[in-house]
Design an enzyme around this catalytic site. Sequence first.
Site, PDB file in Angstrom:
ATOM      1  N   ASP A   1      -9.687  -5.379  -5.534  1.00  0.00           N
ATOM      2  CA  ASP A   1      -9.217  -4.384  -4.569  1.00  0.00           C
ATOM      3  C   ASP A   1     -10.019  -3.091  -4.721  1.00  0.00           C
ATOM      4  O   ASP A   1     -10.018  -2.476  -5.791  1.00  0.00           O
ATOM      5  CB  ASP A   1      -7.731  -4.110  -4.795  1.00  0.00           C
TER       6      ASP A   1
ATOM      7  N   HIS B   1      -8.132  -5.974  -0.913  1.00  0.00           N
ATOM      8  CA  HIS B   1      -6.870  -5.428  -0.418  1.00  0.00           C
ATOM      9  C   HIS B   1      -6.318  -6.232   0.763  1.00  0.00           C
ATOM     10  O   HIS B   1      -5.163  -6.650   0.754  1.00  0.00           O
ATOM     11  CB  HIS B   1      -7.124  -3.973   0.010  1.00  0.00           C
TER      12      HIS B   1
ATOM     13  N   CYS C   1       0.845  -1.199   0.000  1.00  0.00           N
ATOM     14  CA  CYS C   1       0.000   0.000   0.000  1.00  0.00           C
ATOM     15  C   CYS C   1       0.886   1.257   0.000  1.00  0.00           C
ATOM     16  O   CYS C   1       1.764   1.386  -0.847  1.00  0.00           O
ATOM     17  CB  CYS C   1      -0.947  -0.050   1.186  1.00  0.00           C
TER      18      CYS C   1
END
Length: 473
Positions: A398, A427, A245
């Site tokens: 995601d 995610h 991320c």
Amino acid sequence: MTMIEYVRSRSMPLPLVYNRLALEWMGAVSSMLKIYDTYSSIFYKALMMLLQEDGVSSKENPYMRMLNIMDAMLDEELKSERFAHLLTDYLDSWLSIHAMLKRIYPVRHYDIMLEDILAEQFRSYTRMLSFMLSTQNLPIDASGYDVVYIKGKVRLLHYRGGKGYPILIVYAMINRYHIMDVSKDKSVVRRLIEGGLDVYMLDWGHMGYEDEHLSLEDYIHILDEVVDKVREVSSKDRISMLGYCWGGIVSLIYASLYKQKLNSLIVMAAPVDFDKDDGILAVWAKAIDARRLVEEYGHMNGQALDIAFLLRNPVRYTVMKYLNLWKRINDRAFVETFYAVERWLYNTPTVPGRFYEQIIEDLYKGNMLVRGLLEVDGKRVDLKSIDIPLLTIVAENDDLTAPASTLAVNDHVSSKEKRVMSIPGGHVGLCISSIAHKQLWPNVARWVIEKARESSIEEANGRSVGGGKENQG
């Protein structure tokens, strides 16, 4: 001193102050009601569509069908310009109220108190959940480690039992690292160790008000010190790095500046080309005035981020998950994982203001990373300079980082070795889904070892050639 006395001491006309506060308050309430109306209208429309549908199979769960209808409607509406304007109107009114109060009265201690109260509400929730599910003794970390580096609130964790080539996991700054080691059965750390790697984790810690000055440059400096520590402890000149991320953003920037210290880079679910990130949170991030928010509060509150995550789909991220929990309440492994994820989810740290502003304004809005306009310490960040082996990992569904945004990294680096791994799910599913632990992480470990070996052979050949030339001389 009362507020009225304080205002008089600043020679500010009270009627004018009260009038402006009242107008901004009305604006904030109006925007909030419109936002509420947006959600309630979608719920009502989805219910009406469900009731009016013909030919729906009797075997199809009506509740799930309604959720699927709401998913599509929420995805369209919450990404719309209309909703973005509502959000920015509300935030602008609230920030104006805060700015006026700050001018006439010291409100900093009230901000701290209110944020502490909000954080305590989330902590109370997790304590209650722990009591109800009898998970009070569930450890936060599933694997043992030694702390080998500390700087302020930042720690470098070296997991026990690892061997072989070192890999450093650079987690995001907007959550804690625990999701990578959430339980014995769902531990990414353990899968990598089982795969033959020596695992290190960068724990950014819980930043506070005293850390609001930290910038992107500060994070890169810390990361460089951490990399050097991993090289020292592992006795390796080069290491592998996995950025997840926002940790992937920092890892990419680092790799462009210090690629000589890395033998491979893994970018997992990280936004890279922000023009291609069309997720709900990305749309909202591009709409808000991050500079003004940071000017008023000095940071991005972690619990405000938690609320934003929930607002993406309130029914699915509240009611639905508890229904799933109830269905599997006798599955102890599921219950413990559910609690561990909830505990992690609502333990969101504060994001330092300067860093948050740079990420939102320079990257989400300016897309400066792929445009080659970003600078760190006066040095231009050039993704084309990255020529080490690159592995890109995405989750097909995601909704926090659009897969297209992550995959775009392959168009901007010079690496000859580029590989993509993807799995179904979202995610967080990259860390806790069964398919991730059965297929993804064993494959990741094999790829890292393969590239590390190739790097070692190249280094050995380079030294051999260099030594031969010296002998000839």
